[in-house]
Design an enzyme around this catalytic site. Structure first.
Site, PDB file in Angstrom:
ATOM      1  N   ASP A  67       6.308  25.911 -18.507  1.00 48.49           N
ATOM      2  CA  ASP A  67       6.556  26.073 -19.940  1.00 48.49           C
ATOM      3  C   ASP A  67       5.304  26.540 -20.663  1.00 48.49           C
ATOM      4  O   ASP A  67       4.200  26.502 -20.119  1.00 48.49           O
ATOM      5  CB  ASP A  67       7.096  24.764 -20.558  1.00 48.49           C
ATOM      6  N   ASN A 136      10.705  10.630 -22.795  1.00 47.73           N
ATOM      7  CA  ASN A 136      12.132  10.781 -23.120  1.00 47.73           C
ATOM      8  C   ASN A 136      12.933  11.377 -21.949  1.00 47.73           C
ATOM      9  O   ASN A 136      14.078  11.754 -22.112  1.00 47.73           O
ATOM     10  CB  ASN A 136      12.321  11.643 -24.372  1.00 47.73           C
ATOM     11  N   HIS A 138      12.227  14.177 -20.298  1.00 50.18           N
ATOM     12  CA  HIS A 138      12.248  15.636 -20.141  1.00 50.18           C
ATOM     13  C   HIS A 138      11.473  16.060 -18.892  1.00 50.18           C
ATOM     14  O   HIS A 138      10.569  15.379 -18.432  1.00 50.18           O
ATOM     15  CB  HIS A 138      11.752  16.357 -21.407  1.00 50.18           C
ATOM     16  N   GLU A 143      14.416  19.090 -23.149  1.00 54.16           N
ATOM     17  CA  GLU A 143      14.551  17.867 -23.925  1.00 54.16           C
ATOM     18  C   GLU A 143      15.942  17.262 -23.713  1.00 54.16           C
ATOM     19  O   GLU A 143      16.850  17.941 -23.219  1.00 54.16           O
ATOM     20  CB  GLU A 143      14.331  18.189 -25.415  1.00 54.16           C
TER      21      GLU A 143
HETATM   22  P1  PGA Z   1       1.811  14.093 -19.540  1.00 49.21           P
HETATM   23  O1  PGA Z   1       3.122  14.905 -19.939  1.00 49.21           O
HETATM   24  O2  PGA Z   1       1.478  14.467 -18.125  1.00 49.21           O
HETATM   25  O3  PGA Z   1       0.739  14.561 -20.494  1.00 49.21           O
HETATM   26  O4  PGA Z   1       2.135  12.640 -19.678  1.00 49.21           O
HETATM   27  C1  PGA Z   1       4.191  14.938 -19.021  1.00 49.21           C
HETATM   28  C2  PGA Z   1       5.377  15.656 -19.625  1.00 49.21           C
HETATM   29  O5  PGA Z   1       5.592  15.569 -20.842  1.00 49.21           O
HETATM   30  O6  PGA Z   1       6.121  16.286 -18.853  1.00 49.21           O
END
Ligand code: PGA
Length: 260
Positions: A67, A136, A138, A143
């Site tokens: 992404d 959450n 994702h 999302e």
């Molecule tokens: P993080 O993010 O590694 O900074 O915890 C993970 C994500 O949101 O996929």
């Protein structure tokens, strides 16, 4: 689904980096799907070290990132292109033309997203996809309520994701609200998926992903449909799993049998 509870985040990073280095040894033109965020940094550090010590050659590796934010120039401190350069690409020497990011600029993003999918196919598909997970549930920026068959496209970030990532922005600094992300369907086509999760903030998302019903409300639960996924967890992220003891027993048996 394999669930490996690791004694430390370092040990999880060791295991994931070892998987990648072994795969690279067998296939010098490995195709990697890559993630950003704090979780994969330990893996990237180990890959850079392996290259520096002459244990790995990344010159034929091709990469596809999950992404990228819409509205941030490539050299912006929070852009994922910059993150990847700083944490991996510069250190392992992947040629620039082997690096791919989902499109975030131009008039026809829809066609550009299709072209991204086509580029993944033209590379022969993703051999190993590195993943984190949002609190959450994702994966990438898919999302909650993302279609489990979705392809690369533009998504609006949820308040939860914006709040989780606010720590990277100075007070008053504009935080992007949109991103282009591989779809859940895109991710599910990777041959192997290695997901890491650390910290108690992710415990509920991990439980839903591993033990919950397959549901677009917890997009990571779609990984249950994939034949080769490994979750590498620290104790905090594993803390809500109801079958935690079972996963530990499976792991002990795997190690005893030398099967992994
Ligand atoms: P993080 O993010 O590694 O900074 O915890 C993970 C994500 O949101 O996929």
């Amino acid at each position: 689904m394999r669930v490996i509870e690791c004694p430390s985040q370092d040990q999880a990073a060791d295991l994931v980096a070892t998987e990648i280095l072994e795969a690279l040894h067998h296939k010098p033109g490995l195709v990697l799907g890559l993630a950003t965020g704090s979780t994969p940094i330990g893996v990237y550090e180990r890959l850079v070290r392996a290259r520096r010590e002459g244990r790995a050659d990344f010159s034929r590796v091709r990469t596809f990132n999950l992404d990228e934010y819409i509205g941030l120039p490539a050299d912006h401190p929070q852009s994922y292109r910059r993150f990847m350069r700083e944490h991996l690409f510069d250190g392992v020497g992947i040629p620039a033309h082997h690096v791919h990011f989902p499109p975030t600029e131009g008039k026809d993003l829809l066609s550009a997203c299709r072209a991204y999918e086509q580029a993944i196919r033209a590379a022969g598909g993703i051999d190993i996809q590195i993943l984190g997970i949002g609190s959450n549930g994702h994966i990438g920026f898919n999302e909650p309520t993302s279609s489990l068959a979705s392809r690369t496209r533009v998504k609006t970030l949820t308040d939860k994701t914006l709040a989780d990532n606010a720590r990277f922005y100075a007070p008053g600094e504009q935080q992007p609200q949109l991103a282009t992300t591989m779809g859940v369907g895109t991710i599910l086509e990777a041959r192997r998926i290695l997901l890491q999760s650390f910290g108690s903030k992710k415990a509920e998302a991990v439980r839903q992903a591993v033990e919950g019903p397959v549901s677009s409300f917890w997009p990571a639960s779609a990984l249950q449909l994939h034949p080769d996924v490994v979750f590498y967890l620290d104790g905090d992220s594993a803390s809500s799993l109801t079958m935690r003891e079972y996963y530990r027993r499976v792991r002990r048996n795997e190690l005893e049998l030398g099967s992994h």
